[in-house]
Design a protein around this motif. Structure first.
Motif, PDB file in Angstrom:
ATOM      1  N   HIS A 110       0.852  -1.194   0.000  1.00  0.00           N
ATOM      2  CA  HIS A 110       0.000   0.000   0.000  1.00  0.00           C
ATOM      3  C   HIS A 110       0.882   1.236   0.000  1.00  0.00           C
ATOM      4  CE1 HIS A 110      -2.258  -3.265   1.961  1.00  0.00           C
ATOM      5  NE2 HIS A 110      -3.313  -2.750   1.341  1.00  0.00           N
TER       6      HIS A 110
ATOM      7  N   HIS B 167       0.998   5.448   1.043  1.00  0.00           N
ATOM      8  CA  HIS B 167       0.359   6.366   1.980  1.00  0.00           C
ATOM      9  C   HIS B 167       0.865   7.780   1.745  1.00  0.00           C
ATOM     10  CE1 HIS B 167      -1.440   3.092   4.293  1.00  0.00           C
ATOM     11  NE2 HIS B 167      -0.298   2.452   4.129  1.00  0.00           N
ATOM     12  N   GLY B 168       0.110   8.731   2.282  1.00  0.00           N
ATOM     13  CA  GLY B 168       0.475  10.131   2.107  1.00  0.00           C
ATOM     14  C   GLY B 168       0.105  10.673   0.742  1.00  0.00           C
ATOM     15  N   VAL B 169      -0.737   9.944   0.019  1.00  0.00           N
ATOM     16  CA  VAL B 169      -1.183  10.379  -1.309  1.00  0.00           C
ATOM     17  C   VAL B 169      -2.645  10.793  -1.181  1.00  0.00           C
ATOM     18  CG1 VAL B 169      -1.378   9.782  -3.752  1.00  0.00           C
ATOM     19  CG2 VAL B 169       0.413   8.723  -2.342  1.00  0.00           C
ATOM     20  N   LEU B 170      -2.903  12.072  -1.207  1.00  0.00           N
ATOM     21  CA  LEU B 170      -4.242  12.577  -0.960  1.00  0.00           C
ATOM     22  C   LEU B 170      -5.265  11.945  -1.915  1.00  0.00           C
ATOM     23  CD1 LEU B 170      -5.900  14.580   0.726  1.00  0.00           C
ATOM     24  CD2 LEU B 170      -5.494  16.275  -1.098  1.00  0.00           C
TER      25      LEU B 170
ATOM     26  N   CYS C 233       5.779   7.562   4.712  1.00  0.00           N
ATOM     27  CA  CYS C 233       5.020   6.601   3.910  1.00  0.00           C
ATOM     28  C   CYS C 233       4.594   5.381   4.717  1.00  0.00           C
ATOM     29  CB  CYS C 233       5.846   6.145   2.713  1.00  0.00           C
ATOM     30  SG  CYS C 233       6.422   7.481   1.640  1.00  0.00           S
TER      31      CYS C 233
ATOM     32  N   HIS D 263      -5.880   8.875  -2.151  1.00  0.00           N
ATOM     33  CA  HIS D 263      -5.509   7.488  -2.452  1.00  0.00           C
ATOM     34  C   HIS D 263      -4.754   6.851  -1.294  1.00  0.00           C
ATOM     35  CE1 HIS D 263      -6.799   7.983  -6.599  1.00  0.00           C
ATOM     36  NE2 HIS D 263      -6.039   9.062  -6.705  1.00  0.00           N
ATOM     37  N   ASP D 264      -4.893   7.378  -0.095  1.00  0.00           N
ATOM     38  CA  ASP D 264      -4.151   6.840   1.039  1.00  0.00           C
ATOM     39  C   ASP D 264      -4.530   5.382   1.269  1.00  0.00           C
ATOM     40  OD1 ASP D 264      -2.298   7.450   3.271  1.00  0.00           O
ATOM     41  OD2 ASP D 264      -4.021   6.814   4.473  1.00  0.00           O
ATOM     42  N   GLY D 265      -3.523   4.507   1.288  1.00  0.00           N
ATOM     43  CA  GLY D 265      -3.753   3.089   1.490  1.00  0.00           C
ATOM     44  C   GLY D 265      -3.989   2.306   0.216  1.00  0.00           C
TER      45      GLY D 265
END
Length: 561
Positions: free
Chosen positions: A51, A53-56, A141, A58-60
């Motif tokens: 996964h 993370h930290g992608v607005l 991340c 699309h987190d997870g």
């Protein structure tokens, strides 16, 4: 002899790499109505992670799912995505030739490198098996998923102080352990102030280096150190060495920057342009610390800048097409060439003509200076003159290979660029440039003001200044002392390569076919010359309509009798 065959249609942009950076750039360029090809190795850097993370928004989300969505979005634009590996990139006229590992060849006006990096982990048994899960690099991340657990930080270099303090934000059960000689030395030599800061934050330091990562049932359980101790841990943080995937442009000699702790990366300007006017780079391939949204965002910016550069080129071509006198005059005055260079950005890549390099190295030897000096009976360093040197790439190559070189031109703008190229290449003390043209240079040689050259190169003298073509070629050849060499490269000379075979066996032959070969060069008398080698090298170029044409030039290397 100006024959050409259309062999392909060029892309506006080829993007190497189909990760977050490459697909973001493709989306921007596709929406800008550019014809784009993405060549993707299908091995994104974050493929080891389940996964991201930290992608607005699309987190997870699994990282491969983001790429699949990107592929679907690109389908509505003029973007083609294919799987492959680019092996080599080379210059052609007004573009680039891109060769893939499977032999596929594509052509493009511009290239955007976005292939990312390969992460080189420390050589510790058991470490790679958990990479992307409980072995991670970026706490932004992956830190949340292991918060408040027992985390080990592997010290591989002197930057451990910053990295260790960073990881402390996610847990108060933190242990720093050395790996290898560099990591062991970093902890051993840590200053007292840094140790005090670690102690204040409750960070534990160990001196014995890690020799093995332990696991049970596929779950990381700890590490073993050289002294035999076992440290129970739930996750490991490590900074791998990033190796940029840019080997396809290694042969172009692009400028590179040494990044502390990371290695050598392509040098780019703030917009992502490399030292090559047609090659750009974005994402981890030039900035290994970028996460997914940063890579995509900066690649979008680079794609926008690249599109603007193509727009300028398109506009320049349109202006030239509407000028009252589109073609070059048979005899162009000096002002024509100056306005031609001054009215446009640098035309060439700064790399020498491949045919010139091939002929001189093959037939004058790897040590071209020694070969020429011996043939000319010269003592010391041999002299070369590059007639119509333009922006100086051939002259600089000659200087870099030992020749004392003079670049002869009539355009001050072109020579300004040539001098800058020479200084950048470190050849400024071995090459000089004159704006007096061939006539002025010849007068200086004949008066003894300048040395008589052992080699004269004349490439693409199609629309000369100062005199007609035959007079200029005669003057160029007449500069040489007996035994000197003249290299002529053109796409307007008549004939083919029969009678002038491009192999070493042709050296010194003076048969009638060889005389016929010399007679195709205006201004040269066959009885004055021996053909060393000749042929019809191929040259690819991208035409203004986007088609790729393959032309056969005429090349002759002659020795004056």
């Amino acid at each position: 002899m100006h024959q050409h065959t259309t062999i392909a249609t060029a892309y506006d942009v080829i993007i190497v790499g189909g990760g977050a950076a490459g697909l973001s750039a493709a989306l921007t360029l596709g929406r800008a109505r550019r014809r784009v090809l993405v060549i993707d190795s299908a091995a994104p850097r974050n493929r080891f992670a389940g996964h991201m993370h930290g992608v607005l928004g699309h987190d997870g989300l699994p990282p491969l799912d983001l790429l699949e969505a990107g592929h679907r979005e690109l389908e509505r634009y003029d973007v083609t995505v294919t799987t492959g590996t680019v092996a080599q990139v080379g210059d052609i006229v007004r573009g680039l030739k891109v060769t893939c590992a499977d032999g596929t060849v594509e052509y493009t006006r511009a290239l955007l490198l976005a292939g990312g990096v390969d992460d080189e982990l420390p050589d510790v048994p058991g470490l790679a098996e958990h990479w992307g899960d409980t072995v991670f690099q970026c706490p932004y991340c992956h830190g949340w998923e292991v918060r408040d657990r027992r985390i080990g930080v592997l010290a591989t270099s002197g930057s451990i102080a910053h990295y260790g303090m960073l990881l402390r934000q996610w847990t108060d059960r933190l242990t720093v352990l050395p790996v290898g000689e560099a990591g062991t030395a970093a902890l051993r030599d840590m200053d007292e102030d840094t140790r005090a800061r670690f102690d204040a934050r409750g960070i534990r330091l160990t001196g014995s280096p890690v020799t093995e990562v332990l696991s049970s049932g596929g779950t990381l359980t700890g590490v073993r150190t050289a002294d035999g101790s076992v440290h129970e841990l739930d996750a490991l943080a490590v900074v791998p060495v990033p190796r940029p995937r840019d080997s396809c442009v290694a042969g172009l000699g692009l400028d590179r920057t040494q990044v502390p702790g990371s290695g050598s990366f392509l040098t780019v300007d703030p917009a992502g342009r490399t030292g090559h006017p047609r090659i750009w780079a974005a994402g981890n391939v030039v900035q290994p610390w970028l996460n997914v949204p940063m890579s995509g965002g900066l690649a979008t910016m680079t794609a926008s800048a690249l599109n603007l550069a193509l727009i300028e080129e398109d506009t320049d071509a349109a202006v030239r097409a509407t000028e009252p006198h589109r073609g070059r005059p048979e005899i162009a005055d000096d002002g024509y060439w100056e306005s031609s260079y001054a009215g446009a950005r640098p035309r060439w890549s700064g790399r020498p003509n491949s045919a010139l390099v091939d002929y001189l190295t093959r037939y004058l030897g790897e040590d071209a200076t020694g070969g020429a000096a011996h043939a000319a009976g010269a003592a010391g360093a041999a002299h070369a003159a590059d007639i119509g040197c333009g922006e100086g790439a051939d002259a600089v190559w000659l200087a870099a290979h030992g020749w004392t070189t003079t670049g002869v031109e009539v355009s001050g703008t072109a020579l300004g660029r040539a001098r800058a190229l020479a200084e950048k290449a470190g050849a400024g003390d071995r090459v000089e440039f004159t704006a007096d043209g061939l006539v002025g240079y010849s007068d200086a040689v004949n008066s003894g003001t300048r040395p008589r050259p052992d080699l004269v190169t004349v490439s693409y003298l199609h629309s000369p200044s100062q005199a007609d073509r035959a007079s200029l070629l005669h003057t160029a050849g007449d500069l040489l002392a007996p035994g000197g060499h003249l290299f002529v490269l053109s796409h307007i000379l008549p004939g083919d390569d029969s009678g002038a075979p491009a192999d070493a066996g042709g050296h010194g032959s003076t048969g009638p076919d060889r005389a016929a070969a010399v007679s195709t060069v205006p201004g040269l008398a066959p009885e004055d010359w021996t053909v060393v080698a000749g042929g019809a090298p191929e040259r690819d170029e991208i035409l203004p309509d986007g088609s790729v044409a393959r032309s056969r030039d005429r090349a002759l290397l002659l020795r004056r009798r």
